[in-house]
Motif scaffolding. Structure first.
Motif, PDB file in Angstrom:
ATOM      1  N   TRP A  73       0.839  -1.209   0.000  1.00 41.08           N
ATOM      2  CA  TRP A  73       0.000   0.000   0.000  1.00 41.08           C
ATOM      3  C   TRP A  73       0.868   1.251   0.000  1.00 41.08           C
ATOM      4  CZ3 TRP A  73      -5.376   1.275   0.682  1.00 41.08           C
ATOM      5  CH2 TRP A  73      -5.628   2.569   1.154  1.00 41.08           C
ATOM      6  N   ASN A  74       1.835   1.306   0.917  1.00 39.10           N
ATOM      7  CA  ASN A  74       2.672   2.509   1.050  1.00 39.10           C
ATOM      8  C   ASN A  74       3.512   2.759  -0.196  1.00 39.10           C
ATOM      9  OD1 ASN A  74       1.733   3.020   3.636  1.00 39.10           O
ATOM     10  ND2 ASN A  74       3.433   1.979   4.652  1.00 39.10           N
ATOM     11  N   PHE A 104       1.242   3.943  -3.168  1.00 35.43           N
ATOM     12  CA  PHE A 104       0.753   5.310  -2.988  1.00 35.43           C
ATOM     13  C   PHE A 104       1.889   6.323  -3.066  1.00 35.43           C
ATOM     14  CE2 PHE A 104      -3.503   3.980  -1.453  1.00 35.43           C
ATOM     15  CZ  PHE A 104      -4.240   4.871  -2.215  1.00 35.43           C
ATOM     16  N   ASN A 154       1.821   9.505  -5.496  1.00 32.88           N
ATOM     17  CA  ASN A 154       2.072  10.863  -5.019  1.00 32.88           C
ATOM     18  C   ASN A 154       3.195  11.543  -5.787  1.00 32.88           C
ATOM     19  OD1 ASN A 154       0.527  12.322  -3.168  1.00 32.88           O
ATOM     20  ND2 ASN A 154       2.212  12.439  -1.702  1.00 32.88           N
ATOM     21  N   ASN A 212      -2.002   3.060  -9.599  1.00 32.66           N
ATOM     22  CA  ASN A 212      -3.404   2.990  -9.186  1.00 32.66           C
ATOM     23  C   ASN A 212      -4.032   1.648  -9.556  1.00 32.66           C
ATOM     24  OD1 ASN A 212      -4.084   5.365  -7.755  1.00 32.66           O
ATOM     25  ND2 ASN A 212      -4.198   6.551  -9.641  1.00 32.66           N
ATOM     26  N   LEU A 250      -3.084  -0.733  -6.933  1.00 32.54           N
ATOM     27  CA  LEU A 250      -3.843  -0.471  -5.709  1.00 32.54           C
ATOM     28  C   LEU A 250      -5.284  -0.960  -5.807  1.00 32.54           C
ATOM     29  CD1 LEU A 250      -2.395   3.060  -4.969  1.00 32.54           C
ATOM     30  CD2 LEU A 250      -2.218   1.084  -3.435  1.00 32.54           C
ATOM     31  N   ILE A 307     -10.211   2.922  -3.547  1.00 30.09           N
ATOM     32  CA  ILE A 307      -9.045   3.651  -3.042  1.00 30.09           C
ATOM     33  C   ILE A 307      -9.284   5.147  -3.203  1.00 30.09           C
ATOM     34  CG2 ILE A 307      -7.360   1.823  -3.497  1.00 30.09           C
ATOM     35  CD1 ILE A 307      -6.590   3.454  -6.066  1.00 30.09           C
ATOM     36  N   GLU A 350      -4.243   3.125   8.415  1.00 35.15           N
ATOM     37  CA  GLU A 350      -5.008   4.018   7.550  1.00 35.15           C
ATOM     38  C   GLU A 350      -6.455   4.142   8.037  1.00 35.15           C
ATOM     39  OE1 GLU A 350      -3.574   5.705   5.240  1.00 35.15           O
ATOM     40  OE2 GLU A 350      -1.660   4.642   5.165  1.00 35.15           O
TER      41      GLU A 350
END
Length: 487
Positions: free
Chosen positions: A103-104, A107, A111, A143, A146, A153, A473
């Motif tokens: 996940w980290n 993302f 970002n 994405n 994810l 998400i 989260e």
């Protein structure tokens, strides 16, 4: 572009004039994240930073196999990388550290792309749409990972996520996430060059392939088939004649490679920071434990193929010897010795295990330079075949694309498929398994085709199709986000 690494001093970088009392002087020049992007070079440097997170997707590949019916978790013991063991046994929950890392990492990739997009209008230069096309492909790639893993998400447009967004930005429904991904890829298809300016960079073909895959995952078969057909007829890619060469160092970025994640052994990493590695960590993790002998280097014996995937290969299929290392037979043949790890099956993922001579520097377990072949032309042909068949569009074309892959696998036309309809669908799915084993696609193929509950031990329907959002989260969202069902 063999190595995606960059040091962007974007936050509070100060250059001072020489002085014995320099700490009391105002800076003569400063640059931070809000005053960057003043030249084409600035955009390209930030883009390299966005590519860099691809290297962290080694964990996606490992877990995509371990979660499926292809491999067992392996390792040294039941306590070796608990997160892997839990995913293998379908007992994972919101506090699984490896799922949290996935996940980290993904993302973080989003970002970095959003950072470029937030300032996309700050400075103009002739090559700008190419840079933005690459950026939007990468954002779509992250994405897509994810949404495959976690379902709904948060999507923040062209803005960076801030630390407080978890309490206000909603998790979008899967359909809306896919719509955002499609928009990014359509832009990329329209603006990327068919030829990469630098090895490893995204091309128009890569964007078409990922877009066709996105459509396929949504059962948009007409759009998927049309997108793949445009890519196939362009003629930029072809099947490598010898399957055994694809996964060797000399086979990187070859004629069959539509998109590869580039790795290098140039920098080291520690066990406390796998993400710091510029190498393919999955390779060392999948290696033979305590190995001594020719050709291969030792590894940690995770991600070990199960007997059922070995048995899925038909007699005469040349891919089996390339994909699967039968360590007992190899030891008898060569005199090699090895250790017995947890859940030992006698088999290893030969496509991605350490090979002697891979390294110039570094540690074969953490900095292996073997690229990940993220999208291969064979995968494109099989996805196109599935779209044509399942969409009821053209079974003859579906069989043609399927049989192109099979003719390479067997070296003849005697194994061509003649079935149509639902029977052809089943054969395409079986072909995907043996063609792509060890490459991280199997779990998601089973989920998207509704077969996961039938094929994966311990799989709970209406729960395990996606993975839990990390506990932190949900906790930090203060009720803004709800955990995925069943977790």
């Amino acid at each position: 572009m063999k190595k995606y690494s960059i040091t962007l001093m974007l936050l509070c970088t100060l250059l001072f004039a020489c002085s014995d009392d320099f700490t009391k002087r105002a800076p003569e020049y400063s640059i931070d994240s809000e005053t960057y992007f003043n030249s084409e070079n600035d955009y390209n440097q930030a883009l390299i930073g966005a590519y860099d997170l691809l290297q962290s997707s080694y964990i996606n590949v490992l877990l995509g196999e371990i979660a499926s019916d292809n491999t067992d978790s392996g390792g040294e013991s039941a306590n070796d990388v608990i997160g892997f063991q839990q995913v293998d046994e379908m007992t994972h929950g919101p506090q699984n550290a490896d799922i949290r890392n996935l996940w980290n990492y993904m993302f973080a990739g989003v970002n970095r792309c959003n950072y470029i997009m937030e300032f996309k209008d700050k400075t103009d230069f002739p090559n700008k749409n190419q840079v933005l096309g690459e950026t939007r492909f990468l954002r779509a790639y992250y994405n897509f990972e994810l949404v495959k893993w976690f379902g709904p998400i948060p999507v923040n447009g062209d803005k960076r996520f801030s630390t407080t967004d978890v309490t206000s930005v909603p998790r979008l429904p899967v359909e809306e996430v896919y719509a955002a991904i499609e928009a990014d890829l359509l832009f990329a298809v329209d603006n990327l060059s068919p030829i990469a300016a630098q090895q490893g960079r995204v091309t128009k073909g890569a964007a078409q392939a990922l877009l066709g895959k996105i459509y396929l995952y949504q059962n948009k078969f007409t759009q998927s088939a049309a997108t793949f057909e445009s890519l196939i007829t362009a003629g930029a890619y072809s099947l490598v004649s010898d399957y055994s060469t694809i996964f060797e160092n000399a086979g990187e970025n070859g004629a069959e490679s539509v998109f590869e994640v580039q790795y290098t052994d140039a920098e080291g990493a520690g066990f406390g920071c796998f993400q710091c590695s510029e190498g393919n960590v999955a390779v060392g993790f999948s290696g033979v434990r305590n190995y001594s002998g020719p050709l291969f280097d030792s590894g940690f014996s995770f991600n070990v193929p199960r007997q059922e995937v070995v048995d899925a290969f038909e007699p005469g299929d040349k891919r089996k010897a390339v994909a699967i290392l039968d360590i007992e037979a190899w030891a008898q043949q060569t005199g090699a010795t090895y250790g017995i790890g947890y859940k030992h099956t006698g088999y290893f993922n030969k496509k991605y295990i350490p090979r002697q001579g891979d390294l110039n520097t570094g540690d074969q377990n953490l900095t292996n330079p073997n690229n990940y072949r993220s999208i291969r032309y064979a995968d494109v042909l099989l996805m196109a075949a599935e779209a044509y068949n399942r969409g009821g569009l053209d079974d003859n074309k579906a069989k043609d694309y399927l049989n192109q892959v099979r003719r390479r696998a067997f070296g003849d036309n005697d194994h061509d498929i003649t079935a149509s309809g639902a029977g052809l669908t089943e054969l395409i799915w079986k072909e995907r398994r043996v063609e792509l084993v060890g490459e991280g696609h199997r779990f998601f193929d089973l989920v998207r085709t509704g077969q996961a509950a039938l094929e994966i031990d311990g799989f709970t329907a209406n729960k395990n199709e996606i993975f839990p959002v990390p506990f932190e989260e949900i906790q930090f969202s203060s009720g803004n986000w709800q955990q995925n069902p069943g977790y």
